[in-house]
Write a protein that holds these residues in place. Structure first.
Motif, PDB file in Angstrom:
ATOM      1  N   ILE A   1       1.567 -19.447  19.961  1.00 14.66           N
ATOM      2  CA  ILE A   1       0.923 -19.137  18.677  1.00 14.66           C
ATOM      3  C   ILE A   1      -0.594 -19.107  18.842  1.00 14.66           C
ATOM      4  O   ILE A   1      -1.263 -18.190  18.335  1.00 14.66           O
ATOM      5  CB  ILE A   1       1.369 -20.145  17.592  1.00 14.66           C
ATOM      6  N   LYS A   2      -1.155 -20.060  19.570  1.00 13.82           N
ATOM      7  CA  LYS A   2      -2.612 -20.092  19.774  1.00 13.82           C
ATOM      8  C   LYS A   2      -3.094 -18.853  20.534  1.00 13.82           C
ATOM      9  O   LYS A   2      -4.140 -18.280  20.216  1.00 13.82           O
ATOM     10  CB  LYS A   2      -3.017 -21.365  20.521  1.00 13.82           C
ATOM     11  N   GLU A   3      -2.335 -18.417  21.522  1.00 19.22           N
ATOM     12  CA  GLU A   3      -2.724 -17.223  22.290  1.00 19.22           C
ATOM     13  C   GLU A   3      -2.581 -15.955  21.461  1.00 19.22           C
ATOM     14  O   GLU A   3      -3.429 -15.070  21.524  1.00 19.22           O
ATOM     15  CB  GLU A   3      -1.896 -17.108  23.578  1.00 19.22           C
ATOM     16  N   LEU A   4      -1.513 -15.862  20.683  1.00 24.36           N
ATOM     17  CA  LEU A   4      -1.299 -14.654  19.874  1.00 24.36           C
ATOM     18  C   LEU A   4      -2.307 -14.564  18.727  1.00 24.36           C
ATOM     19  O   LEU A   4      -2.604 -13.462  18.258  1.00 24.36           O
ATOM     20  CB  LEU A   4       0.131 -14.606  19.340  1.00 24.36           C
ATOM     21  N   GLU A   5      -2.812 -15.697  18.261  1.00 27.13           N
ATOM     22  CA  GLU A   5      -3.815 -15.678  17.196  1.00 27.13           C
ATOM     23  C   GLU A   5      -5.142 -15.092  17.692  1.00 27.13           C
ATOM     24  O   GLU A   5      -5.928 -14.571  16.894  1.00 27.13           O
ATOM     25  CB  GLU A   5      -4.044 -17.090  16.637  1.00 27.13           C
ATOM     26  N   LYS A   6      -5.380 -15.136  18.988  1.00 24.98           N
ATOM     27  CA  LYS A   6      -6.614 -14.589  19.557  1.00 24.98           C
ATOM     28  C   LYS A   6      -6.607 -13.056  19.570  1.00 24.98           C
ATOM     29  O   LYS A   6      -7.651 -12.427  19.563  1.00 24.98           O
ATOM     30  CB  LYS A   6      -6.812 -15.110  20.984  1.00 24.98           C
ATOM     31  N   ASP A   7      -5.415 -12.462  19.627  1.00 25.74           N
ATOM     32  CA  ASP A   7      -5.288 -11.002  19.738  1.00 25.74           C
ATOM     33  C   ASP A   7      -4.881 -10.420  18.387  1.00 25.74           C
ATOM     34  O   ASP A   7      -3.830 -10.764  17.841  1.00 25.74           O
ATOM     35  CB  ASP A   7      -4.247 -10.682  20.813  1.00 25.74           C
TER      36      ASP A   7
ATOM     37  N   ALA B   1      -0.066  -9.098  15.656  1.00 23.63           N
ATOM     38  CA  ALA B   1       0.198  -9.761  14.376  1.00 23.63           C
ATOM     39  C   ALA B   1       1.693  -9.862  14.086  1.00 23.63           C
ATOM     40  O   ALA B   1       2.169 -10.892  13.583  1.00 23.63           O
ATOM     41  CB  ALA B   1      -0.514  -9.030  13.243  1.00 23.63           C
ATOM     42  N   ASP B   2       2.449  -8.803  14.417  1.00 18.32           N
ATOM     43  CA  ASP B   2       3.895  -8.827  14.173  1.00 18.32           C
ATOM     44  C   ASP B   2       4.598  -9.856  15.073  1.00 18.32           C
ATOM     45  O   ASP B   2       5.478 -10.595  14.622  1.00 18.32           O
ATOM     46  CB  ASP B   2       4.503  -7.441  14.404  1.00 18.32           C
ATOM     47  N   ALA B   3       4.189  -9.886  16.345  1.00 16.88           N
ATOM     48  CA  ALA B   3       4.769 -10.859  17.277  1.00 16.88           C
ATOM     49  C   ALA B   3       4.424 -12.274  16.839  1.00 16.88           C
ATOM     50  O   ALA B   3       5.272 -13.175  16.888  1.00 16.88           O
ATOM     51  CB  ALA B   3       4.277 -10.592  18.689  1.00 16.88           C
ATOM     52  N   LEU B   4       3.188 -12.461  16.397  1.00 13.29           N
ATOM     53  CA  LEU B   4       2.752 -13.778  15.932  1.00 13.29           C
ATOM     54  C   LEU B   4       3.593 -14.231  14.743  1.00 13.29           C
ATOM     55  O   LEU B   4       4.028 -15.394  14.690  1.00 13.29           O
ATOM     56  CB  LEU B   4       1.270 -13.742  15.543  1.00 13.29           C
ATOM     57  N   GLU B   5       3.849 -13.320  13.825  1.00 12.15           N
ATOM     58  CA  GLU B   5       4.655 -13.664  12.641  1.00 12.15           C
ATOM     59  C   GLU B   5       6.075 -14.051  13.048  1.00 12.15           C
ATOM     60  O   GLU B   5       6.638 -15.023  12.532  1.00 12.15           O
ATOM     61  CB  GLU B   5       4.684 -12.475  11.678  1.00 12.15           C
TER      62      GLU B   5
ATOM     63  N   TYR C   1       9.432 -20.774  15.268  1.00 12.86           N
ATOM     64  CA  TYR C   1       8.886 -22.124  15.412  1.00 12.86           C
ATOM     65  C   TYR C   1       9.173 -22.957  14.156  1.00 12.86           C
ATOM     66  O   TYR C   1       9.632 -24.095  14.262  1.00 12.86           O
ATOM     67  CB  TYR C   1       7.372 -22.064  15.668  1.00 12.86           C
ATOM     68  N   ASN C   2       8.900 -22.393  12.992  1.00 12.64           N
ATOM     69  CA  ASN C   2       9.132 -23.114  11.730  1.00 12.64           C
ATOM     70  C   ASN C   2      10.600 -23.463  11.540  1.00 12.64           C
ATOM     71  O   ASN C   2      10.932 -24.565  11.080  1.00 12.64           O
ATOM     72  CB  ASN C   2       8.606 -22.310  10.541  1.00 12.64           C
ATOM     73  N   LYS C   3      11.479 -22.533  11.908  1.00 22.78           N
ATOM     74  CA  LYS C   3      12.915 -22.796  11.786  1.00 22.78           C
ATOM     75  C   LYS C   3      13.326 -23.957  12.692  1.00 22.78           C
ATOM     76  O   LYS C   3      14.038 -24.880  12.268  1.00 22.78           O
ATOM     77  CB  LYS C   3      13.709 -21.533  12.122  1.00 22.78           C
ATOM     78  N   LEU C   4      12.860 -23.937  13.943  1.00 28.99           N
ATOM     79  CA  LEU C   4      13.180 -25.015  14.886  1.00 28.99           C
ATOM     80  C   LEU C   4      12.592 -26.336  14.412  1.00 28.99           C
ATOM     81  O   LEU C   4      13.287 -27.357  14.379  1.00 28.99           O
ATOM     82  CB  LEU C   4      12.662 -24.680  16.283  1.00 28.99           C
ATOM     83  N   PHE C   5      11.329 -26.318  14.019  1.00 25.80           N
ATOM     84  CA  PHE C   5      10.686 -27.558  13.602  1.00 25.80           C
ATOM     85  C   PHE C   5      11.315 -28.118  12.325  1.00 25.80           C
ATOM     86  O   PHE C   5      11.512 -29.335  12.216  1.00 25.80           O
ATOM     87  CB  PHE C   5       9.169 -27.374  13.410  1.00 25.80           C
ATOM     88  N   ASN C   6      11.665 -27.269  11.376  1.00 33.04           N
ATOM     89  CA  ASN C   6      12.308 -27.753  10.142  1.00 33.04           C
ATOM     90  C   ASN C   6      13.683 -28.355  10.420  1.00 33.04           C
ATOM     91  O   ASN C   6      14.078 -29.333   9.785  1.00 33.04           O
ATOM     92  CB  ASN C   6      12.401 -26.631   9.105  1.00 33.04           C
ATOM     93  N   THR C   7      14.389 -27.790  11.384  1.00 39.99           N
ATOM     94  CA  THR C   7      15.686 -28.361  11.774  1.00 39.99           C
ATOM     95  C   THR C   7      15.483 -29.756  12.366  1.00 39.99           C
ATOM     96  O   THR C   7      16.218 -30.698  12.027  1.00 39.99           O
ATOM     97  CB  THR C   7      16.390 -27.449  12.795  1.00 39.99           C
ATOM     98  N   LEU C   8      14.484 -29.889  13.235  1.00 40.13           N
ATOM     99  CA  LEU C   8      14.198 -31.203  13.819  1.00 40.13           C
ATOM    100  C   LEU C   8      13.693 -32.171  12.755  1.00 40.13           C
ATOM    101  O   LEU C   8      14.001 -33.367  12.799  1.00 40.13           O
ATOM    102  CB  LEU C   8      13.173 -31.070  14.953  1.00 40.13           C
TER     103      LEU C   8
END
Length: 185
Positions: free
Chosen positions: A96-102, A106-110, A116-123
């Motif tokens: 995410i940090k690398e994709l935010e630089k480019d 934007a689509d890949a970052l989204e 990431y949010n799905k995995l983290f919310n499950t945890l």
């Protein structure tokens, strides 16, 4: 003949020892019975009642302790699986940090953020939470692991966190990975 005489002497000595032992045993029995006679039935009852209460309390504590241990075992049973997934979360953070630089990605970052949010919310549902660490926070040995010390860029950052190298995580209320930080000296 001398053998016979020695044998008789040995038998007499043994008899004498046996008599002394029986006298000692009878004296000790009398002393015990005297001690037992000193206790009244009420005192005996009080002693037995005290033993029972102590035994019951000890058993009750045992039940509470084993119940707590069993609940803790269930609560932290998925600790190994969560620890194995933490490097995946780290990889997502770096991506995410690398994709935010480019700007072109934007689509890949989204997409990465959604996964990431799905995995983290499950945890998170399983009890995982991030140890919040920001530069300038006080160093807490219970939550942080200092990997190095550098000269503080500002006097206010002396003995405080200067940088966060790796995020730390809690499982319910236990640290499963300490936050790795740089501390100012």
């Amino acid at each position: 003949m001398s053998k016979h005489k020695d044998q008789e002497e040995n038998e007499l000595i043994e008899e004498n020892n046996n008599q002394e032992n029986s006298v000692k045993e009878s004296e000790s029995t009398e002393n015990m019975s005297d001690n037992k006679q000193e206790l009244t039935p009420e005192e005996k009852l009080a002693q037995e009642k005290d033993k029972f209460i102590r035994l019951f309390a000890e058993f009750d504590n045992y039940k509470k302790r084993t119940t707590k241990e069993r609940l803790d075992q269930i609560k932290y049973s998925n600790k190994d699986m969560v620890e194995a997934l933490l490097p995946v979360l780290d990889d997502f953070d770096r991506a995410i940090k690398e994709l935010e630089k480019d700007d072109k990605s934007a689509d890949a970052l989204e997409g990465i953020k959604l996964i990431y949010n799905k995995l983290f919310n499950t945890l998170k549902e399983k009890g995982v939470s991030i140890i919040e660490v920001n530069p300038g926070d006080d160093f807490n040995i219970d939550l942080h692991e200092a990997i190095t010390q550098i000269p503080a860029p500002d006097q206010n950052l002396k003995d405080k966190i200067v940088d966060v190298v790796q995020q730390g995580y809690l499982l319910h209320d236990k640290v499963i990975r300490y936050a790795k930080v740089v501390v100012g000296k």
